[in-house]
Motif scaffolding. Sequence first.
Motif, PDB file in Angstrom:
ATOM      1  N   UNK B 267     127.707   4.843 171.078  1.00  0.00           N
ATOM      2  CA  UNK B 267     127.195   4.620 172.440  1.00  0.00           C
ATOM      3  C   UNK B 267     127.681   3.272 172.955  1.00  0.00           C
ATOM      4  N   UNK B 268     127.642   2.270 172.055  1.00  0.00           N
ATOM      5  CA  UNK B 268     128.104   0.942 172.436  1.00  0.00           C
ATOM      6  C   UNK B 268     129.571   0.944 172.802  1.00  0.00           C
ATOM      7  N   UNK B 269     130.365   1.649 172.021  1.00  0.00           N
ATOM      8  CA  UNK B 269     131.805   1.694 172.292  1.00  0.00           C
ATOM      9  C   UNK B 269     132.047   2.345 173.647  1.00  0.00           C
ATOM     10  N   UNK B 270     131.336   3.463 173.901  1.00  0.00           N
ATOM     11  CA  UNK B 270     131.508   4.132 175.191  1.00  0.00           C
ATOM     12  C   UNK B 270     131.156   3.181 176.325  1.00  0.00           C
ATOM     13  N   UNK B 271     130.056   2.446 176.147  1.00  0.00           N
ATOM     14  CA  UNK B 271     129.654   1.516 177.209  1.00  0.00           C
ATOM     15  C   UNK B 271     130.675   0.413 177.409  1.00  0.00           C
ATOM     16  N   UNK B 272     131.391   0.081 176.334  1.00  0.00           N
ATOM     17  CA  UNK B 272     132.355  -1.003 176.474  1.00  0.00           C
ATOM     18  C   UNK B 272     133.649  -0.543 177.103  1.00  0.00           C
ATOM     19  N   UNK B 273     134.051   0.707 176.819  1.00  0.00           N
ATOM     20  CA  UNK B 273     135.382   1.113 177.281  1.00  0.00           C
ATOM     21  C   UNK B 273     135.346   1.932 178.560  1.00  0.00           C
ATOM     22  N   UNK B 274     134.141   2.406 178.944  1.00  0.00           N
ATOM     23  CA  UNK B 274     134.086   3.243 180.139  1.00  0.00           C
ATOM     24  C   UNK B 274     133.354   2.540 181.253  1.00  0.00           C
ATOM     25  N   UNK B 275     133.649   2.984 182.488  1.00  0.00           N
ATOM     26  CA  UNK B 275     132.876   2.485 183.619  1.00  0.00           C
ATOM     27  C   UNK B 275     131.862   3.562 183.993  1.00  0.00           C
ATOM     28  N   UNK B 276     130.835   3.126 184.697  1.00  0.00           N
ATOM     29  CA  UNK B 276     129.851   4.107 185.151  1.00  0.00           C
ATOM     30  C   UNK B 276     130.479   4.996 186.219  1.00  0.00           C
ATOM     31  N   UNK B 277     130.128   6.286 186.200  1.00  0.00           N
ATOM     32  CA  UNK B 277     130.631   7.181 187.239  1.00  0.00           C
ATOM     33  C   UNK B 277     129.968   6.879 188.563  1.00  0.00           C
ATOM     34  N   UNK B 278     130.685   7.194 189.619  1.00  0.00           N
ATOM     35  CA  UNK B 278     130.049   7.145 190.924  1.00  0.00           C
ATOM     36  C   UNK B 278     128.929   8.176 190.916  1.00  0.00           C
ATOM     37  N   UNK B 279     127.818   7.889 191.625  1.00  0.00           N
ATOM     38  CA  UNK B 279     126.643   8.738 191.488  1.00  0.00           C
ATOM     39  C   UNK B 279     126.933  10.217 191.775  1.00  0.00           C
ATOM     40  N   UNK B 280     127.792  10.476 192.750  1.00  0.00           N
ATOM     41  CA  UNK B 280     128.008  11.881 193.081  1.00  0.00           C
ATOM     42  C   UNK B 280     128.949  12.572 192.093  1.00  0.00           C
ATOM     43  N   UNK B 281     129.521  11.781 191.163  1.00  0.00           N
ATOM     44  CA  UNK B 281     130.363  12.396 190.130  1.00  0.00           C
ATOM     45  C   UNK B 281     129.541  12.752 188.906  1.00  0.00           C
ATOM     46  N   UNK B 282     128.376  12.139 188.795  1.00  0.00           N
ATOM     47  CA  UNK B 282     127.582  12.335 187.583  1.00  0.00           C
ATOM     48  C   UNK B 282     127.241  13.809 187.327  1.00  0.00           C
ATOM     49  N   UNK B 283     126.783  14.552 188.360  1.00  0.00           N
ATOM     50  CA  UNK B 283     126.431  15.944 188.082  1.00  0.00           C
ATOM     51  C   UNK B 283     127.553  16.711 187.404  1.00  0.00           C
ATOM     52  N   UNK B 284     128.794  16.428 187.812  1.00  0.00           N
ATOM     53  CA  UNK B 284     129.908  17.162 187.217  1.00  0.00           C
ATOM     54  C   UNK B 284     130.058  16.814 185.744  1.00  0.00           C
ATOM     55  N   UNK B 285     129.838  15.527 185.454  1.00  0.00           N
ATOM     56  CA  UNK B 285     129.904  15.079 184.062  1.00  0.00           C
ATOM     57  C   UNK B 285     128.842  15.787 183.224  1.00  0.00           C
ATOM     58  N   UNK B 286     127.626  15.844 183.771  1.00  0.00           N
ATOM     59  CA  UNK B 286     126.545  16.483 183.022  1.00  0.00           C
ATOM     60  C   UNK B 286     126.792  17.985 182.914  1.00  0.00           C
ATOM     61  N   UNK B 287     127.357  18.515 183.991  1.00  0.00           N
ATOM     62  CA  UNK B 287     127.659  19.950 183.992  1.00  0.00           C
ATOM     63  C   UNK B 287     128.669  20.286 182.897  1.00  0.00           C
ATOM     64  N   UNK B 288     129.543  19.326 182.582  1.00  0.00           N
ATOM     65  CA  UNK B 288     130.491  19.550 181.492  1.00  0.00           C
ATOM     66  C   UNK B 288     129.751  19.878 180.205  1.00  0.00           C
ATOM     67  N   UNK B 289     128.611  19.180 179.992  1.00  0.00           N
ATOM     68  CA  UNK B 289     127.865  19.451 178.771  1.00  0.00           C
ATOM     69  C   UNK B 289     127.363  20.890 178.779  1.00  0.00           C
ATOM     70  N   UNK B 290     126.941  21.349 179.953  1.00  0.00           N
ATOM     71  CA  UNK B 290     126.485  22.736 180.030  1.00  0.00           C
ATOM     72  C   UNK B 290     127.631  23.694 179.726  1.00  0.00           C
TER      73      UNK B 290
END
Lengths: 662, 305, 215
Positions: B267-290
């Motif tokens: 989790x720490x590594x992800x937080x270090x290497x990634x940026x937060x998604x724009x809010x309207x992109x988040x649903x798509x990211x979560x949808x990927x898990x589905x």
Amino acid sequence: MNSTRAKGMNMDLFFLSLVLILLGGTLAPIFNRRFTLMKLIAVITLCAGCLLGLVDAGSKLIHGGSYRYAFAYLNALSLEFQIDALSAFFLTTIFFICFCSLIYSFHYLNNAEKAFRISVNYMLFSLLMISMALVVAAGNIIAFLVSWEIMSLSSFFLVIYNYASSENRQAGRLYFIFSHVGAMFILSAFAIIYQHTGKFGFIDAASLSHGAKLLVFIFSFIGFGSKAGVFPLHIWLPHAHPAAPSHISAVMSGVMIKTGIYGIFRMYAILELHTPVFGSIVLSAGIVSGILGVVYALGQHDLKRLLAYHSVENIGIILMGMGIGMLGVSSGKPVMAVLGFAGSLLHVLNHSIFKSLLFMGAGMVLQKTGTSSIDVLGGLLKKMRITGTTFLIGSLAIAGLPPFNGFISEFIIYLGAFKGVVLTGMTFVLSLLGIVGLAVIGGLALACFTKVTGVVFQGEPRSRAAENADEKGVAMLVPMVILAGACVMIGVYPEPFILMAIRGIDSLNLGYAVIPLEGFVAITGSLTRAVTAFFAVVLGIFALRVFLYRDKITTRSSTWGCGFTRPTAKMQYTGSSYAASILSFFKPVAPLSEHHPRIKGIFPEETHYFSHVHDIAERYMKNLTVIPVMALFDKLRWIQYGDIHLYIGYILLAIIVLLFFI
Amino acid sequence: MTPIIIFIPAILSAPFFPAIILKVKAFFGGKKGPPLLIQYYTLAKLFKKGSVYSTSTTYIFKLGPMVSLSAALTALMFLPISGAAPLFSFKGDVLFVLYLLGLGRFFTIAAALDTASPFEGMGAAREAYFPIICEATTFMIFILFYRLTGELTLASFFYGNHPLELWRVAGAPLAFVVTAFFIVLLTENARVPVDDPATHLELTMIHEVMVLDHSGPDFGFIEMGSFCKLFFYAAIVSRLVFPFDLGHPAMNLAAFSLIMLLIYAAVGVIESVMARYRMDRVPKFVLTSFALAFVATIITLEFVK
Amino acid sequence: MTHLVDIILSFVLLSIIFSFGSSRLQGLIKALAFQGVVVSIVPFFIGHDITEGGVLFSLTTLLIRGIAIPFYIYRFIEKVAAHRELEPIIGYNGSIFTGLLLIVAAMAVSRKFSVPSASTSLLLLPTAISLLVGGMFLLMARRKAITMILGYITMENGIYLVGTTFSVRAHHIVEFGILLDVLAGVMIMAVILQNIKLKMQSGGEDTSLNIISKE
């Protein structure tokens, strides 16, 4: 009038309660000059009738068995009534909710200038109660249809209680059309039965041919579905519920639409056709209604309209349970069948409890603030502690969260659906969709009710009306407390209620072996234990909190505005913006139209924003049915010339033509 | 007695692990980072303080932290931590646990809306939105597990070497499930790339902005609740990643702790290497898990049939 | 999980979903390259044609399908600076759901066929169908010419995989011919698009630019 009695006194008690209710209804207009006395007499008599009926239905449910009663009028019209455990279950619900709503009405209907109208309201309310009770007790086609029609008409008049507003009249008209088109479908379903059997009895329907049964079921599903508010036949609900007075909305949404559910249950039982087609239809309709109902609810700005859409959602959940039960029957899985049906039936009871509670809360808000528009309210919990708290409990229950009753029925439906997931083919696919659908519904309902409680009851008041609200009227608070208590009780100790629901199902004789109840009792027992564990943890944390806060200084200050020092109530997040992002996900099924003038210049003028979520059912039904039908009738206008001689000519012609046929 | 012996230390260790995330992030930033016991210090400090309540708030505001912490604690009671038997287990406890966490969420949101703050409302709206998709994913995963085991308890999925059984039957698609669950973990616990717990702008937060007005022991409860919730999800992931039963509780516990460290580090590594998604992109990211969970289910069913 | 190839193919299924949900063209191309590689090496795993010629053909296919075409398009995108598909006809969330439905449908449909490869790999035919229809979906649901080309290549990957499932001997010659056609097609399209873009820029007309790229 002849009467044959099958079993003891019980049936008489049932009719005695109905007579008492009728008496209460007739007394009300007689005493309309003495306002308070009239209300007192009406409420006491009607409540007594309800209590009597409640006791009677409860004892019938506990003792089981079936009670028959028949009247023959002029040897032509035979009215038969029969109360088995399923009817008793619905009767218990009806009398309980009506009882609460009657008490509520005592202080809710407080405008002495409208004394006569209120007295008529009580009369029609009594008719509605009687007809609902008779619908679920009907033993043959005629009895059913007569009661059904009285129910539709009395509720129609109750909806247009406030007939002065054209909006309400329009809502009434829409409801009238829907209930009668629905009744027509039911009538045609019954006509098919009569055509095949030549008898008015329900029991004979089992001898129909396969195809006829399918047709009967589909017709009656459309008919009952339009009463219950199944998507896309739900569009009268969000208009009629806000128009009706709140105690009537509570009864209509809480129990009257459930008579449609009862009808579907009954038709399924009497047709004795265990094909997966029925289960698939019902389950798919349930999933669609459930999800779309809550999506539209999320987009509403009017509290009562929002609650009406939640009825669509909950009818969806009920149908999902029923569909899972039917699929369980058709694939020979008795446990799945019982779980599905019992969950469905229990949700009927649960929904009637929390939905009437919520409508009563909404009624209180409406009466004290004069508006039910969500975005102009706020902060009401501080002024209306009991209303707010009971509304919060109702919200938790409707969102299906433990330890409240909504969770119990959804839990049982889940268990049934999981049983279906190990099967193959359509049953598997639909069960899977059912589970995911139920999960999504749960999440959306949570979002929706955090919106309602958050915007209406919490935060700061957004208008003067919300600022000055209070909650006077003991008669309105008592039923809300009772209902909230019921929510908690069923949630914590569900065992007797689940057994009651299972008993209701057993009386349908759905052709699977009787299965032992131990398993279900074990489930309820472990739910109770789990909830107890949760309460224990909460208590522990509470004790810790008290300990940590002993002799500490707590101060009050304004909310941290992230550096902004002059916040106003208008800056709060509104319900519309709260729901906006979720709604955008569902854009294809819930198109949103927004109106706001562009902001121009450095010193822009005052501006406004208005959004409206379109119900696709409403939109397409208008385009696909109403407009073509209107066009057709427009073309037929030449028949109606407005000339009386021509009309007499028509009558003559009709008689002559008929003579040839006879 | 074993369940209690495991449960109590598990809860006590829940505040330890998030420090790993901070350490990893500090490492990536070329900093020394806070001490490993930082969260204990924070909790102790918060518990010592008094509170300031907004005049807008009601009793719900005080109830919120209590309920969300209790929900997370109760949820942990049903989880076979490190593969040992859980405190409680009954048919369908999966549903109970998920809905209990929902109850916690309801109260967190309600407490946020209690403050009348526009920022907290914004966070609340997001908190209400994203977990809906997560719930669909979680249920999809449990449908698959139910199909594989025929049971509906957390114990039957994660107890002893039961996860190994899942891997044996489902095989590689379970890797999708693990990924999907990891995405759920990130979303439900407000981590990057869904939410940035370390950002400074309230407008862009989800969880942190919702608890802006809480202070003192109340805020401590909230922190503890979110540690427990993260622990809950991480423990599930760890059971899936390391499905073996080493035969001795102590060895299991050691292995479990190690895997937990790795997950928090991830989790720490992800937080270090990634940026937060724009809010309207988040649903798509979560949808990927589905989508992952769904594809895994479909593929597995094709083989198990 | 019985066969290694199924594990790889399940990732191809995922890559389809990914390409449906991806708004970045680079991501889409990576998914495409992955599909190309897998599709070319699948014949090794299901056991037929381990002849010298077969290996040679497969490796050449791999080179073209997995490396050359994606690389070429990638470079082209860099050149015309098109990075995103901004206004898809069917939204990304909707596309993801469509993708899921598509896979289920492909599974259901492929049960009806009895193909020789079903004994070794259960996912071969479903993946092939998903690629085929998925490519068509991309063609239909996206506005930009670039994305449409990518959809077309996805579809072509599917066709190749369908060919593999039928295990016809010496199908490589035909496949190879098609492949060269595709390669030529991609190059021509790239040249044309680039020229259009240049024309548009020099003409100063901005409106019809979005067939290639509009940021």
